[in-house]
Design an enzyme around this catalytic site. Structure first.
Site, PDB file in Angstrom:
ATOM      1  N   ARG A  61       0.831  -1.198   0.000  1.00  0.00           N
ATOM      2  CA  ARG A  61       0.000   0.000   0.000  1.00  0.00           C
ATOM      3  C   ARG A  61       0.868   1.251   0.000  1.00  0.00           C
ATOM      4  O   ARG A  61       2.024   1.243   0.388  1.00  0.00           O
ATOM      5  CB  ARG A  61      -0.924   0.005   1.222  1.00  0.00           C
ATOM      6  CG  ARG A  61      -1.926  -1.148   1.233  1.00  0.00           C
ATOM      7  CD  ARG A  61      -2.903  -1.026   2.390  1.00  0.00           C
ATOM      8  NE  ARG A  61      -3.775   0.124   2.239  1.00  0.00           N
ATOM      9  CZ  ARG A  61      -3.813   1.145   3.078  1.00  0.00           C
ATOM     10  NH1 ARG A  61      -2.998   1.192   4.104  1.00  0.00           N
ATOM     11  NH2 ARG A  61      -4.646   2.147   2.875  1.00  0.00           N
ATOM     12  N   LYS A  98       4.391  -7.479  11.409  1.00  0.00           N
ATOM     13  CA  LYS A  98       3.608  -7.724  10.202  1.00  0.00           C
ATOM     14  C   LYS A  98       3.859  -9.126   9.663  1.00  0.00           C
ATOM     15  O   LYS A  98       4.996  -9.511   9.402  1.00  0.00           O
ATOM     16  CB  LYS A  98       3.928  -6.687   9.133  1.00  0.00           C
ATOM     17  CG  LYS A  98       2.969  -6.744   7.940  1.00  0.00           C
ATOM     18  CD  LYS A  98       3.013  -5.466   7.144  1.00  0.00           C
ATOM     19  CE  LYS A  98       2.022  -5.473   6.016  1.00  0.00           C
ATOM     20  NZ  LYS A  98       1.987  -4.186   5.298  1.00  0.00           N
ATOM     21  N   ARG A 132       2.151   2.999  16.394  1.00  0.00           N
ATOM     22  CA  ARG A 132       3.225   3.431  17.263  1.00  0.00           C
ATOM     23  C   ARG A 132       2.684   4.386  18.316  1.00  0.00           C
ATOM     24  O   ARG A 132       1.713   5.119  18.061  1.00  0.00           O
ATOM     25  CB  ARG A 132       4.312   4.142  16.462  1.00  0.00           C
ATOM     26  CG  ARG A 132       5.098   3.215  15.546  1.00  0.00           C
ATOM     27  CD  ARG A 132       6.088   3.997  14.726  1.00  0.00           C
ATOM     28  NE  ARG A 132       5.417   4.938  13.830  1.00  0.00           N
ATOM     29  CZ  ARG A 132       6.056   5.882  13.127  1.00  0.00           C
ATOM     30  NH1 ARG A 132       7.359   6.022  13.269  1.00  0.00           N
ATOM     31  NH2 ARG A 132       5.397   6.674  12.319  1.00  0.00           N
TER      32      ARG A 132
END
Length: 329
Positions: free
Chosen positions: A123, A188, A324
């Site tokens: 993305r 991830k 974060r």
């Protein structure tokens, strides 16, 4: 390319192969073996080990993708939905390939998988690191009579389905980050890229691309700019075969894309929300050059992000969520 692939096929089992055996397999002289090995393993970024007096092997075995195993792993309904299966040893991008194929008239239900991508995309224009044989790179084309704007919720539907498949395969503790990143303890594991085109009022077509870190090692993922994890590190049960997982994912996505055309996002919302581990957490939504801070308040019934900000609850259809800590972001 043919000689490179023949050599990889031989070495894929992870066993030691003598220089003589390699020479015979490739039809080259014994003296040319080392040059051929270095050329192929360097070109495909495959770690090679030399065992003195015995021969050569890959640092880790590879389970190469096989069309017959993928097709055998589909349900009867999946085989009916699948119009065509493209397997490539190397490709620029499975998504880009299917977007080009869609323009050329490829039918709904065309799938593309690759061993390696040279220009894999995530993305927001990011590169998707795509080493040979280490991960899964899968894209699927589907056509709809709907307008492109009606397909926005598909990213959540696809994310929920992939998370469910991975969870059922033994990956415990997964979470979804809006709109379609799949994380394990904040690292991830997988991501989706959906691309849509068509007439403003329909029809339209969509390519859903899926990348899963399957067995990638640290040296192959050193260019990734965020914490990541590979599936084989986190499975709680027996190992999962790469072909078997690809077939299960393809089967589930084929079903989901067809079902979305009939029922929309509603059947998938419960699944997505069950993997949403960030409800109530402070997040930052990145919108171009802007950053909007607030608390994640879940997703609306159309798949939009709900964010509780200093100005009240706001609804967003686009952007990227950063998990974060706000003070450090």
């Amino acid at each position: 390319m043919e000689r490179d692939l023949a050599l990889i096929e031989l070495l894929a089992d992870g066993h030691i192969h003598s220089g003589e055996a390699i020479a015979g397999h490739l039809g080259i002289t014994r003296a040319a073996v080392w040059k051929a090995l270095r050329k192929t393993t360097d070109a495909f970024d495959l770690p090679l080990q030399s065992v003195r007096g015995r021969g050569y092997r890959l640092e880790a075995p590879l389970e190469l993708l096989r069309a017959e195993r993928l097709l055998a792993g589909l349900s009867d309904a999946g085989r009916q939905r699948l119009a065509a299966l493209e397997l490539h040893p190397r490709i620029d991008s499975t998504n880009a390939f299917l977007m080009r194929a869609a323009l050329a008239g490829a039918p709904s239900g065309t799938a593309c998988l690759a061993e390696r991508q040279t220009a894999g995309r995530g993305r927001r224009g990011r590169a998707w690191i795509s080493p040979f044989g280490a991960n899964l790179y899968l894209s699927l084309l589907w056509r709809y009579p709907l307008a492109p704007a009606a397909l926005g919720g598909l990213s959540l539907a696809a994310g929920a389905v992939v998370a469910e498949v991975l969870s059922a395969s033994g990956a415990e503790g997964l979470s979804l980050k809006w709109p379609n990143d799949i994380l394990w303890r904040g690292r991830k594991l997988a991501g989706l890229l959906l691309e849509v085109a068509g007439e403003s009022q329909g029809p339209s077509y969509l390519v859903v691309g899926l990348g899963i870190n399957f067995s990638m090692v640290a040296s192959q993922g050193r260019a990734i700019d965020q914490p990541w994890v590979a599936l084989d590190e986190i499975l709680s049960g027996p190992p999962v075969g790469r072909n078997a997982l690809a077939a299960t994912l393809l089967d589930a996505l084929l079903d989901a894309l067809e079902r979305f055309g009939r029922e929309g996002l509603t059947p998938f919302l419960g699944g997505w929300r069950s993997f949403d581990a960030f409800l109530g957490e402070p997040v930052r939504l990145l919108l171009g050059d802007r950053a909007i801070e607030g608390r994640h308040a879940g997703v609306a019934d159309d798949g939009s992000l709900l964010l509780d900000t200093a100005d009240g609850r706001r609804v967003f259809q686009a952007g990227e969520v950063s998990l974060r800590p706000i003070a450090a972001a």
